[in-house]
Design a protein around this motif. Structure first.
Motif, mmCIF file in Angstrom:
data_model
loop_
_atom_site.group_PDB
_atom_site.id
_atom_site.type_symbol
_atom_site.label_atom_id
_atom_site.label_comp_id
_atom_site.label_asym_id
_atom_site.label_seq_id
_atom_site.Cartn_x
_atom_site.Cartn_y
_atom_site.Cartn_z
ATOM 1 N N THR A 1 0.814 -1.216 0.000
ATOM 2 C CA THR A 1 0.000 0.000 0.000
ATOM 3 C C THR A 1 0.847 1.266 0.000
ATOM 4 O O THR A 1 0.435 2.282 -0.571
ATOM 5 C CB THR A 1 -0.941 0.017 1.215
ATOM 6 N N LEU A 2 2.016 1.238 0.608
ATOM 7 C CA LEU A 2 2.879 2.419 0.622
ATOM 8 C C LEU A 2 3.380 2.734 -0.778
ATOM 9 O O LEU A 2 3.302 3.880 -1.235
ATOM 10 C CB LEU A 2 4.056 2.211 1.575
ATOM 11 N N ARG A 3 3.874 1.718 -1.472
ATOM 12 C CA ARG A 3 4.358 1.932 -2.843
ATOM 13 C C ARG A 3 3.216 2.382 -3.747
ATOM 14 O O ARG A 3 3.385 3.281 -4.582
ATOM 15 C CB ARG A 3 4.979 0.646 -3.391
ATOM 16 N N PHE A 4 2.060 1.781 -3.587
ATOM 17 C CA PHE A 4 0.895 2.163 -4.380
ATOM 18 C C PHE A 4 0.540 3.630 -4.144
ATOM 19 O O PHE A 4 0.302 4.389 -5.094
ATOM 20 C CB PHE A 4 -0.284 1.261 -3.992
ATOM 21 N N MET A 5 0.540 4.067 -2.879
ATOM 22 C CA MET A 5 0.184 5.445 -2.561
ATOM 23 C C MET A 5 1.218 6.420 -3.094
ATOM 24 O O MET A 5 0.871 7.536 -3.508
ATOM 25 C CB MET A 5 0.037 5.601 -1.042
ATOM 26 N N ILE A 6 2.473 6.042 -3.103
ATOM 27 C CA ILE A 6 3.519 6.923 -3.623
ATOM 28 C C ILE A 6 3.319 7.172 -5.113
ATOM 29 O O ILE A 6 3.426 8.313 -5.593
ATOM 30 C CB ILE A 6 4.913 6.314 -3.348
ATOM 31 N N TRP A 7 2.968 6.130 -5.866
ATOM 32 C CA TRP A 7 2.747 6.307 -7.297
ATOM 33 C C TRP A 7 1.429 7.012 -7.573
ATOM 34 O O TRP A 7 1.314 7.782 -8.531
ATOM 35 C CB TRP A 7 2.808 4.955 -8.008
ATOM 36 N N VAL A 8 0.427 6.772 -6.738
ATOM 37 C CA VAL A 8 -0.824 7.538 -6.840
ATOM 38 C C VAL A 8 -0.531 9.025 -6.635
ATOM 39 O O VAL A 8 -1.071 9.890 -7.346
ATOM 40 C CB VAL A 8 -1.840 7.039 -5.792
ATOM 41 N N SER A 9 0.332 9.333 -5.669
ATOM 42 C CA SER A 9 0.719 10.717 -5.417
ATOM 43 C C SER A 9 1.399 11.326 -6.632
ATOM 44 O O SER A 9 1.137 12.483 -6.997
ATOM 45 C CB SER A 9 1.652 10.791 -4.197
ATOM 46 N N ALA A 10 2.281 10.551 -7.272
ATOM 47 C CA ALA A 10 2.992 11.059 -8.448
ATOM 48 C C ALA A 10 2.027 11.379 -9.586
ATOM 49 O O ALA A 10 2.192 12.383 -10.295
ATOM 50 C CB ALA A 10 4.031 10.034 -8.902
ATOM 51 N N VAL A 11 1.010 10.546 -9.761
ATOM 52 C CA VAL A 11 0.021 10.767 -10.822
ATOM 53 C C VAL A 11 -0.735 12.068 -10.592
ATOM 54 O O VAL A 11 -1.075 12.784 -11.547
ATOM 55 C CB VAL A 11 -0.962 9.579 -10.886
ATOM 56 N N ALA A 12 -1.004 12.407 -9.340
ATOM 57 C CA ALA A 12 -1.842 13.568 -9.024
ATOM 58 C C ALA A 12 -1.146 14.902 -9.222
ATOM 59 O O ALA A 12 -1.812 15.931 -9.393
ATOM 60 C CB ALA A 12 -2.337 13.462 -7.583
ATOM 61 N N VAL A 13 0.183 14.926 -9.214
ATOM 62 C CA VAL A 13 0.920 16.195 -9.181
ATOM 63 C C VAL A 13 0.651 17.071 -10.404
ATOM 64 O O VAL A 13 0.248 18.237 -10.272
ATOM 65 C CB VAL A 13 2.435 15.941 -9.042
ATOM 66 N N VAL A 14 0.868 16.544 -11.600
ATOM 67 C CA VAL A 14 0.748 17.358 -12.822
ATOM 68 C C VAL A 14 -0.676 17.872 -13.037
ATOM 69 O O VAL A 14 -0.871 19.069 -13.293
ATOM 70 C CB VAL A 14 1.257 16.583 -14.050
ATOM 71 N N PRO A 15 -1.731 17.037 -12.946
ATOM 72 C CA PRO A 15 -3.095 17.572 -13.103
ATOM 73 C C PRO A 15 -3.420 18.664 -12.092
ATOM 74 O O PRO A 15 -4.063 19.665 -12.439
ATOM 75 C CB PRO A 15 -3.982 16.345 -12.903
ATOM 76 N N LEU A 16 -2.980 18.504 -10.847
ATOM 77 C CA LEU A 16 -3.248 19.518 -9.833
ATOM 78 C C LEU A 16 -2.527 20.825 -10.150
ATOM 79 O O LEU A 16 -3.082 21.916 -9.983
ATOM 80 C CB LEU A 16 -2.833 19.011 -8.455
ATOM 81 N N LEU A 17 -1.286 20.726 -10.614
ATOM 82 C CA LEU A 17 -0.545 21.937 -10.971
ATOM 83 C C LEU A 17 -1.209 22.650 -12.147
ATOM 84 O O LEU A 17 -1.325 23.885 -12.155
ATOM 85 C CB LEU A 17 0.907 21.582 -11.319
ATOM 86 N N LEU A 18 -1.647 21.883 -13.154
ATOM 87 C CA LEU A 18 -2.312 22.489 -14.309
ATOM 88 C C LEU A 18 -3.621 23.158 -13.900
ATOM 89 O O LEU A 18 -3.929 24.279 -14.329
ATOM 90 C CB LEU A 18 -2.565 21.429 -15.384
ATOM 91 N N LEU A 19 -4.402 22.485 -13.056
ATOM 92 C CA LEU A 19 -5.658 23.068 -12.589
ATOM 93 C C LEU A 19 -5.403 24.320 -11.752
ATOM 94 O O LEU A 19 -6.161 25.290 -11.825
ATOM 95 C CB LEU A 19 -6.434 22.037 -11.768
ATOM 96 N N SER A 20 -4.329 24.292 -10.970
ATOM 97 C CA SER A 20 -3.986 25.459 -10.174
ATOM 98 C C SER A 20 -3.640 26.645 -11.068
ATOM 99 O O SER A 20 -4.078 27.778 -10.831
ATOM 100 C CB SER A 20 -2.813 25.138 -9.244
ATOM 101 N N LEU A 21 -2.857 26.405 -12.125
ATOM 102 C CA LEU A 21 -2.490 27.477 -13.047
ATOM 103 C C LEU A 21 -3.714 28.035 -13.768
ATOM 104 O O LEU A 21 -3.824 29.246 -13.983
ATOM 105 C CB LEU A 21 -1.471 26.959 -14.065
ATOM 106 N N LEU A 22 -4.651 27.143 -14.120
ATOM 107 C CA LEU A 22 -5.826 27.570 -14.869
ATOM 108 C C LEU A 22 -6.843 28.304 -14.010
ATOM 109 O O LEU A 22 -7.490 29.251 -14.472
ATOM 110 C CB LEU A 22 -6.496 26.351 -15.520
ATOM 111 N N THR A 23 -7.011 27.881 -12.768
ATOM 112 C CA THR A 23 -8.077 28.442 -11.936
ATOM 113 C C THR A 23 -7.574 29.425 -10.879
ATOM 114 O O THR A 23 -8.289 30.363 -10.523
ATOM 115 C CB THR A 23 -8.854 27.314 -11.233
ATOM 116 N N GLU A 24 -6.388 29.189 -10.364
ATOM 117 C CA GLU A 24 -5.865 30.060 -9.308
ATOM 118 C C GLU A 24 -4.901 31.112 -9.858
ATOM 119 O O GLU A 24 -4.694 32.152 -9.228
ATOM 120 C CB GLU A 24 -5.177 29.211 -8.230
#
Length: 301
Positions: A168-191
């Motif tokens: 579960t730790l390794r899975f969560m680390i890669w889940v975290s990596a997947v989330a970074v770019v979409p969140l940054l793009l959404l932040s740039l677009l909306t914030e």
């Protein structure tokens, strides 16, 4: 449960409960989507280079990354930025248990137990009391975002049940990596890029501490220990500890942020937590005890 493991379980409960207060502090210096992106960035790097690739199909990693990392935490952070107090957020977010059970019924064709149905109804009544609480300081629109975050958490739980990650730790680390770019793009677009740059340029020690806490304590330590406990004990032994998270969250918000809990909100909290207990706690049958059955149980903040 061994005394050491009991202490570990309680440590995770405290870390996850206090995490809501830390999020509130972090949001004082960061736009919500940027703060969420930074959380997952530091949770993923450099860990992904040390632990290797996830041992599940990439579609599951991407699915959970988008549902949990982007949608659930993005909505939660936006809601807290817009007026949902830490203690209330820790309680309402646990509606994910209701959505997880409902999605399991619809998608996984699981047959609900009578106790689960009763628990959902009790918890829903508690949610209605929260909505009707005249002393509630949170805007209803922001509160609805927390409920939506709980729904996306239920989606990610359903995907995780399909994936059945052994680590579960390794899975969560890669889940975290997947989330970074979409969140940054959404932040740039909306914030806006300027708001993000201003936040990074004016970062204070409290902001650094908040990022470190949500990335390393709440994410890596929390999920690492939770996964270890699930490998050592039945889910029915470990899962009930997650019911203590909103209690710790509300207590921490009261002690550290002066967040008051009214009588109606207190009654609602008892109903929500009691209802959730009905959905996750079950007696072990002799067959399950003999086979040492394990079930993936998701809980995090």
């Amino acid at each position: 449960m061994k005394p050491r493991d009991l202490l570990l379980a309680l440590a995770v409960v405290v870390v996850w409960g206090v995490n809501f207060v830390v999020i509130e502090v972090g949001l004082e210096g960061f736009p919500p989507l940027l703060f969420s992106a930074l959380r997952f960035l530091f949770a993923a790097v450099p860990a992904i280079f040390l632990l290797g690739k996830p041992r599940v199909a990439w579609r599951y990693v991407i699915g959970v990354g988008l549902a949990l990392g982007v949608a659930k935490f993005g909505l939660l952070f936006i809601a807290m930025k817009n007026g949902v107090p830490a203690g209330l957020a820790s309680l309402v977010l646990q509606c994910q248990v209701i959505f997880t059970v409902l999605f399991a019924i619809v998608v996984l064709r699981e047959r609900p137990r009578l106790a689960q149905i009763a628990g959902i109804l009790i918890a829903c009544f508690g949610m209605v009391l929260i909505m009707l609480d005249h002393g509630l300081s949170a805007p209803l629109g922001a509160l609805a975002l927390v409920i939506a975050a709980g729904a996306f958490w239920g989606v990610s739980n359903t995907i995780t049940r399909y994936a059945k990650p052994q680590d579960t730790l390794r899975f969560m680390i890669w889940v975290s990596a997947v989330a970074v770019v979409p969140l940054l793009l959404l932040s740039l677009l909306t914030e806006g890029a300027q708001a993000d740059l201003d936040a990074l340029h004016g970062i204070r020690l409290t902001g650094v501490g908040a990022i470190a806490y949500v990335a390393f304590a709440a994410t890596l330590f929390g999920f690492g220990v939770w996964g270890y406990l699930l490998r050592q004990y039945d889910a029915s032994t470990v899962a009930p500890f997650s019911l203590l998270v909103p209690i710790v969250g509300m207590a921490a918000a009261w002690l550290l942020r002066g967040e008051a809990v009214g009588l109606q909100q207190g009654i609602a909290a008892v109903l929500v937590i009691g209802g959730m207990a009905c959905t996750v706690i079950r007696r072990r049958t002799p067959r399950a005890a003999a086979s040492g059955e394990r079930v993936v149980v998701e809980s995090a903040v």
